[in-house]
Scaffold this active site. Structure first.
Site, PDB file in Angstrom:
ATOM      1  N   SER A 124       0.846  -1.383   0.033  1.00 31.19           N
ATOM      2  CA  SER A 124      -0.004   0.041  -0.276  1.00 31.19           C
ATOM      3  C   SER A 124       0.819   1.217  -0.270  1.00 31.19           C
ATOM      4  CB  SER A 124      -0.826   0.202   1.270  1.00 31.19           C
ATOM      5  OG  SER A 124      -1.297   1.181   1.260  1.00 31.19           O
ATOM      6  N   TYR A 148      -1.655  -0.650  10.528  1.00 33.55           N
ATOM      7  CA  TYR A 148      -1.627  -1.347   9.262  1.00 33.55           C
ATOM      8  C   TYR A 148      -0.463  -0.990   8.295  1.00 33.55           C
ATOM      9  CZ  TYR A 148      -3.434  -1.618   4.448  1.00 33.55           C
ATOM     10  OH  TYR A 148      -3.228  -1.541   3.260  1.00 33.55           O
ATOM     11  N   LYS A 152       2.531  -3.472   6.455  1.00 33.02           N
ATOM     12  CA  LYS A 152       2.771  -3.768   5.003  1.00 33.02           C
ATOM     13  C   LYS A 152       4.229  -3.140   4.692  1.00 33.02           C
ATOM     14  CE  LYS A 152      -1.274  -4.701   3.207  1.00 33.02           C
ATOM     15  NZ  LYS A 152      -1.604  -5.642   2.820  1.00 33.02           N
TER      16      LYS A 152
HETATM   17  C1  WQD Z   1      -9.808   9.574   0.793  1.00 34.13           C
HETATM   18  C2  WQD Z   1      -9.885  11.110   1.103  1.00 34.13           C
HETATM   19  C3  WQD Z   1     -10.057  11.661   3.504  1.00 34.13           C
HETATM   20  C4  WQD Z   1     -14.065   9.640   3.870  1.00 34.13           C
HETATM   21  C5  WQD Z   1      -7.255   4.440   2.755  1.00 34.13           C
HETATM   22  C6  WQD Z   1      -6.084   3.658   3.607  1.00 34.13           C
HETATM   23  C7  WQD Z   1      -4.979   3.144   2.591  1.00 34.13           C
HETATM   24  C8  WQD Z   1      -5.805   2.606   1.389  1.00 34.13           C
HETATM   25  C9  WQD Z   1      -6.879   3.325   0.758  1.00 34.13           C
HETATM   26  C10 WQD Z   1      -5.452   0.191   2.071  1.00 34.13           C
HETATM   27  C11 WQD Z   1      -9.109  11.530   2.466  1.00 34.13           C
HETATM   28  C12 WQD Z   1     -11.331  12.073   2.635  1.00 34.13           C
HETATM   29  C13 WQD Z   1     -12.708  10.129   3.339  1.00 34.13           C
HETATM   30  C14 WQD Z   1     -15.090  10.421   4.253  1.00 34.13           C
HETATM   31  C15 WQD Z   1     -13.833  12.562   3.426  1.00 34.13           C
HETATM   32  N1  WQD Z   1      -6.256   1.181   1.879  1.00 34.13           N
HETATM   33  N2  WQD Z   1     -12.541  11.657   3.320  1.00 34.13           N
HETATM   34  N3  WQD Z   1     -14.949  11.939   3.914  1.00 34.13           N
HETATM   35  O1  WQD Z   1      -7.484   7.372   3.926  1.00 34.13           O
HETATM   36  O2  WQD Z   1      -6.833   7.958   1.432  1.00 34.13           O
HETATM   37  O3  WQD Z   1      -6.497   5.451   2.169  1.00 34.13           O
HETATM   38  O4  WQD Z   1      -7.770   3.719   1.678  1.00 34.13           O
HETATM   39  O5  WQD Z   1      -4.382   0.069   1.483  1.00 34.13           O
HETATM   40  O6  WQD Z   1      -4.186   2.480   3.127  1.00 34.13           O
HETATM   41  O7  WQD Z   1      -5.273   4.591   4.276  1.00 34.13           O
HETATM   42  O8  WQD Z   1      -8.841   6.709   1.636  1.00 34.13           O
HETATM   43  O9  WQD Z   1     -11.012   7.062   1.176  1.00 34.13           O
HETATM   44  O10 WQD Z   1     -10.629   7.005   3.364  1.00 34.13           O
HETATM   45  O11 WQD Z   1      -9.843   8.793   2.187  1.00 34.13           O
HETATM   46  O12 WQD Z   1     -13.542  13.675   3.321  1.00 34.13           O
HETATM   47  O13 WQD Z   1     -16.205  10.362   4.601  1.00 34.13           O
HETATM   48  O14 WQD Z   1     -11.262  11.267   1.318  1.00 34.13           O
HETATM   49  O15 WQD Z   1      -9.807  12.809   4.127  1.00 34.13           O
HETATM   50  O16 WQD Z   1      -8.655  12.768   2.166  1.00 34.13           O
HETATM   51  P1  WQD Z   1      -7.233   6.988   2.335  1.00 34.13           P
HETATM   52  P2  WQD Z   1     -10.079   7.357   2.164  1.00 34.13           P
END
Ligand code: WQD
Length: 343
Positions: A124, A148, A152
């Site tokens: 990741s 997590y 990785k």
């Molecule tokens: C994306 C953006 C949030 C939800 C995660 C894991 C990563 C990978 C992919 C496994 C960010 C914003 C989110 C919401 C929001 N998984 N957001 N409101 O955190 O980049 O990555 O998933 O490998 O390891 O960390 O993904 O989709 O949670 O967030 O504003 O209700 O959307 O702040 O900027 P993230 P995400």
């Protein structure tokens, strides 16, 4: 060739099984169904017109994994099985270290015992920690903000050291950015249990009316519009990246970013979703989410150079396919169940 796909009924695993079957591989899936459903196996078979072999088991169990190698000649492994919720990993570190690391070591030992030389590992972009984007594979990794991410990074190091000691062992360490979207049939896609942590499934449930509105976690980041920037990649592009990695494995351990190289802010993704699907997504600005970084996107050139792979589907396709799955999947009705963690 027979490929063992652990976690093969999960979101990325199921799409990769489709790509593998369509590429002519035989697929054997091992999955404990803690975050997936056996019904997905039928949908993969329906999409491809082929039959995969499925074992429900714990990949952390030497004995259970041994059974697969007794039944099948395994030519390669794609290892997805593992826990991946960043927030949950902070609450349950032992569960995450145990599941994600022991499963990888059990499989690596089976590879040595049965002479399996091809190993593709689901890593990741989280391993980059607070580096400055665009992330490049030979960057020095910084500590991540959660167990997590540490699991990785540790699994990458374990597999790299094994490949150094046994050069015939060929390993691809694939660092995903933000997988979104679904197969165009709408039969498989991202169906998280409970309230989604990730942005896209949250947006599709707001579009569906299951959730009232989106909370945008912060609009004061140093980005184009103050909201978080991520490298969203269509899950089918990601799946094809795994087949390309398998087909181009070479001795030793090699790291590849699987991203598009494009950063998209939260508000830009919401706008793209609204325009692609003609649906308004109500939202409010909320506080930043602990552990989030401002910008995360790939330098995707190495995978293109060495694997002949590049992402081809744009953000509109990601939004359309994600919404199509939400409509189709929910129509079939889902019987989601939360398997209580045993620790
Ligand atoms: C994306 C953006 C949030 C939800 C995660 C894991 C990563 C990978 C992919 C496994 C960010 C914003 C989110 C919401 C929001 N998984 N957001 N409101 O955190 O980049 O990555 O998933 O490998 O390891 O960390 O993904 O989709 O949670 O967030 O504003 O209700 O959307 O702040 O900027 P993230 P995400």
């Amino acid at each position: 060739m027979n490929i063992l796909v652990t976690g093969g009924l999960g979101y990325i695993g199921s799409h990769t099984c489709v790509a593998l079957l369509e590429a002519g591989y035989n697929v054997i899936v091992a999955d404990n169904l803690c975050n997936s459903k056996e019904e997905t196996k039928n949908r993969i078979n329906q999409i491809t017109g082929k039959e995969l072999t499925f074992y429900q088991l714990e990949v952390t169990s030497d004995y259970a994994v041994e059974e697969i190698f007794n039944q099948h000649e395994i030519d390669g492994i794609i290892h997805f099985a593992g826990l991946k919720a960043v927030g949950e990993s902070v609450e349950k570190p032992l569960v995450y270290y145990y599941n994600n690391i022991v499963s990888t070591m059990v499989l690596a030992r089976a590879c040595q015992k049965y002479g399996v030389k091809r190993f593709v590992f689901s890593s990741s972009a989280t391993v980059y920690g607070d580096n400055k984007a665009p992330f490049i594979e030979d960057m020095k990794l910084l500590p991540t903000t959660n167990p997590y991410g540490e699991t990785k990074a540790m699994c990458e190091r374990i597999l790299t050291d094994i490949a150094k000691a046994y050069p015939v062992f060929s390993v691809a360490l694939l660092r995903y950015f933000n997988p979104v979207g679904a197969h165009e049939s709408g039969l498989i896609g991202e169906a998280p249990n409970g309230i989604p942590n990730n942005l896209m499934p949250y947006v599709t449930q707001v579009a569906k009316g299951k959730l009232e509105k989106l909370r945008v976690f912060g609009n004061d980041y140093p980005t184009i519009d103050g909201t978080g920037v991520r490298d969203y990649i269509h899950v089918l592009d990601l799946a094809e990246g795994h087949v390309a990695a398998l087909n181009n494995l070479k001795e030793g351990a090699h790291v590849y970013n699987l991203g598009t190289g494009q950063g998209t802010s939260v508000l830009k993704l919401v706008k793209a979703f609204e325009e692609a699907n003609g649906i308004k997504i109500p939202y409010e600005i909320a506080a930043r989410r602990p552990g989030d970084i401002a910008s995360c996107y790939a330098d995707a050139s190495k995978a293109e150079r060495e694997l002949g792979w590049t992402a081809t589907r744009n953000i509109v396709a990601m939004c359309r396919d994600a919404w199509n799955f939400e409509k189709t999947y929910r129509k079939h009705g889902e019987n989601t169940k939360k398997v209580l963690m045993l620790f």
